[in-house]
Motif scaffolding. Structure first.
Motif, PDB file in Angstrom:
ATOM      1  N   ASP A 277       0.826  -1.200   0.000  1.00 21.40           N
ATOM      2  CA  ASP A 277       0.000   0.000   0.000  1.00 21.40           C
ATOM      3  C   ASP A 277       0.864   1.256   0.000  1.00 21.40           C
ATOM      4  O   ASP A 277       0.360   2.375  -0.008  1.00 21.40           O
ATOM      5  CB  ASP A 277      -0.970   0.028   1.186  1.00 21.40           C
ATOM      6  N   ASN A 295      -1.039  -3.728  -7.009  1.00 24.68           N
ATOM      7  CA  ASN A 295      -0.901  -3.497  -5.583  1.00 24.68           C
ATOM      8  C   ASN A 295      -1.993  -2.535  -5.117  1.00 24.68           C
ATOM      9  O   ASN A 295      -3.023  -2.393  -5.778  1.00 24.68           O
ATOM     10  CB  ASN A 295       0.503  -2.961  -5.267  1.00 24.68           C
ATOM     11  N   HIS A 296      -1.771  -1.869  -3.977  1.00 24.76           N
ATOM     12  CA  HIS A 296      -2.753  -0.937  -3.429  1.00 24.76           C
ATOM     13  C   HIS A 296      -2.130   0.437  -3.210  1.00 24.76           C
ATOM     14  O   HIS A 296      -2.465   1.146  -2.262  1.00 24.76           O
ATOM     15  CB  HIS A 296      -3.306  -1.475  -2.098  1.00 24.76           C
ATOM     16  N   HIS A 298      -1.430   4.283  -3.349  1.00 19.35           N
ATOM     17  CA  HIS A 298      -2.215   5.504  -3.527  1.00 19.35           C
ATOM     18  C   HIS A 298      -1.362   6.616  -4.126  1.00 19.35           C
ATOM     19  O   HIS A 298      -1.905   7.551  -4.724  1.00 19.35           O
ATOM     20  CB  HIS A 298      -2.793   5.969  -2.187  1.00 19.35           C
ATOM     21  N   ASN A 315      -3.411  -0.235  -9.618  1.00 24.03           N
ATOM     22  CA  ASN A 315      -3.220   0.256  -8.264  1.00 24.03           C
ATOM     23  C   ASN A 315      -4.386   1.187  -7.924  1.00 24.03           C
ATOM     24  O   ASN A 315      -5.459   1.085  -8.523  1.00 24.03           O
ATOM     25  CB  ASN A 315      -1.868   0.971  -8.141  1.00 24.03           C
ATOM     26  N   MET A 316      -4.179   2.099  -6.988  1.00 19.05           N
ATOM     27  CA  MET A 316      -5.214   3.048  -6.589  1.00 19.05           C
ATOM     28  C   MET A 316      -4.692   4.477  -6.711  1.00 19.05           C
ATOM     29  O   MET A 316      -5.078   5.375  -5.960  1.00 19.05           O
ATOM     30  CB  MET A 316      -5.662   2.746  -5.154  1.00 19.05           C
TER      31      MET A 316
END
Length: 451
Positions: A277, A295-296, A298, A315-316
């Motif tokens: 993250d 993945n995560h 940001h 991802n984000m």
């Protein structure tokens, strides 16, 4: 010819009726369930460069007498063009394998593959002592065998051959550890693939001890039981030649503090699908390719001066990372994130890249949002996803439309850029008109007073 057939059959002897099929175009021959009755069909495999044996058991041939070859048989084996042999779906008594493997020294086989095989028992490898083999690549996939622990002596007997091996793959085989002593035998190994096993942080530390795999350049540890980013870093510190490391599909966690330094030689680093993250640090300083997709994340706020390829798809991310942090960047993938717009200053910098992919994001198709993407597409930098995978998410009247279909003319998107020049032009015309009016009526102009 009979000796060649025996060699091929010696490791692929089977119980059920079967035969071989030769694809002349691909130079690939596949034999299914050969028996002594159908062995004659193996003759057609002799011109092949790849031979594949599928199905059967070899237990009943353990006591089969295997004598030394005469000079004519050795000469004939050396004339075969077979470069790769694949064994699949076999029960292999290790004692038989130990007796037959030495005959490969008379061939030109360079690659040996075992798939979905069960290795049974323990072999006597003394006959292989000081025996050289032409095999440079050895692959095991989805195999079952006795644990590697305590088998250092077996590997020592094979050292004359294994010291020259360049590629080794043991994948999907439930391997939990790789003893240090075994790693020291592979002195010339360039590539090691241990993907889809059960190697953990502690066993990894033991595997790459001092003197193990001194020439290793490519290491895949994809989909194992690794959890500590810091522990992996410490484990591979002694691999001074390591250039490519794949840690994808492990569940890595950041350590509170880590001063571990990755090998300076590392150029390609795969951290995709590791549950991140945030970007873990430190990163190898001389990276050229970094994959952190799936993945995560940001945000990505790192600087790598030598990076050429950056993969951040799935991802984000809500914004693209600044291209200024990667002066050597050539490839940037941002597919399937939460990016609504690519700012114009970043678009200008992206214009210097060779490959940009940003499909599947919820784009705001304002003039700047749609205009930036259209500009990149016009320069030929967007990948195969353009235009069909670039959709507008907002504003409402453009939702569901392709970004390429959004009008972004200067008049529509930047009225100031049009109005300002018009106003200036009108002002200049007014001034020019006034000057002309004055000049056309001399009485309105006062003459200069002479002193």
């Amino acid at each position: 010819m009979n000796v060649a057939a025996f060699l091929l059959l010696g490791l692929g002897l089977l119980e059920a009726e079967g035969r071989c099929f030769f694809n002349r175009t691909q130079e690939h021959c596949v034999c299914y369930n050969l028996s002594q009755e159908s062995v004659s069909s193996i003759i057609q495999c002799l011109p092949a460069s790849v031979v594949e044996f599928l199905g059967g058991e070899l237990e009943r041939y353990i006591a089969f007498p295997i004598s030394n070859l005469d000079p004519s048989a050795i000469e004939m084996l050396g004339s075969l063009v077979i470069r790769k042999i694949i064994f699949g779906d076999l029960l292999v008594p290790e004692i038989l394998l130990a007796r037959v493997l030495r005959f490969f020294s008379y061939t030109q086989v360079q690659e040996l593959v075992f798939e979905r095989c069960i290795f049974e028992g323990r072999g006597n490898w003394d006959e292989m002592a000081r025996q050289d083999l032409p095999i440079l690549s050895l692959h095991f996939h989805n195999v079952t065998s006795a644990p590697l622990t305590g088998r250092e002596q077996d590997f020592s007997s094979l050292s004359s051959w294994l010291e020259t091996l360049q590629e080794l793959a043991v994948t999907g085989s439930h391997v939990t550890n790789l003893p240090c002593g075994i790693g020291r035998v592979f002195r010339a190994l360039r590539s090691l693939d241990m993907a889809q096993n059960s190697v953990g942080d502690e066993s990894l530390m033991l595997a790459f001890c001092k003197g193990a795999f001194p020439q290793l350049q490519i290491l895949s540890l994809q989909r194992n039981n690794l959890t500590s980013y810091h522990s992996v870093c410490e484990s591979v510190q002694l691999l001074r030649e390591l250039q490519h490391l794949d840690l994808s599909q492990n569940k890595l966690m950041a350590d509170l503090s880590s001063s571990c330094q990755w090998p300076a030689s590392l150029r390609i680093f795969n951290l995709s699908d590791t549950g991140l993250d945030k970007v873990l640090t430190p990163l190898p300083p001389s990276l050229e390719v970094l994959d952190m997709g799936c993945n995560h994340l940001h945000a990505v706020d790192i600087s790598l001066s030598s990076l050429k390829k950056l993969f951040l798809s799935q991802n984000m991310l809500q914004a693209s990372p600044s291209i200024r942090n990667y002066p050597m960047l050539e490839t940037l993938h941002l597919d399937n994130n939460l990016i609504t717009e690519l700012p114009w200053d970043e678009v200008k910098l992206m214009g210097h890249l060779w490959d940009v992919a940003a499909a599947g994001n919820p784009y705001n198709c304002s003039c700047s949002g749609a205009g930036g993407l259209q500009a990149l597409a016009g320069m030929g930098h967007l990948g195969q996803g353009w235009p069909q995978d670039y959709m507008c998410h907002s504003p409402p009247h453009y939702q569901g439309r392709l970004v390429k279909d959004v009008p972004v003319s200067v008049l529509q998107c930047n009225s100031a850029a049009v109005i300002a020049p018009v106003c200036i032009a009108l002002t200049l015309l007014g001034v020019a008109g006034a000057i002309c009016l004055v000049r056309s009526r001399p009485g309105l102009a006062r003459p200069c007073r002479r002193v």
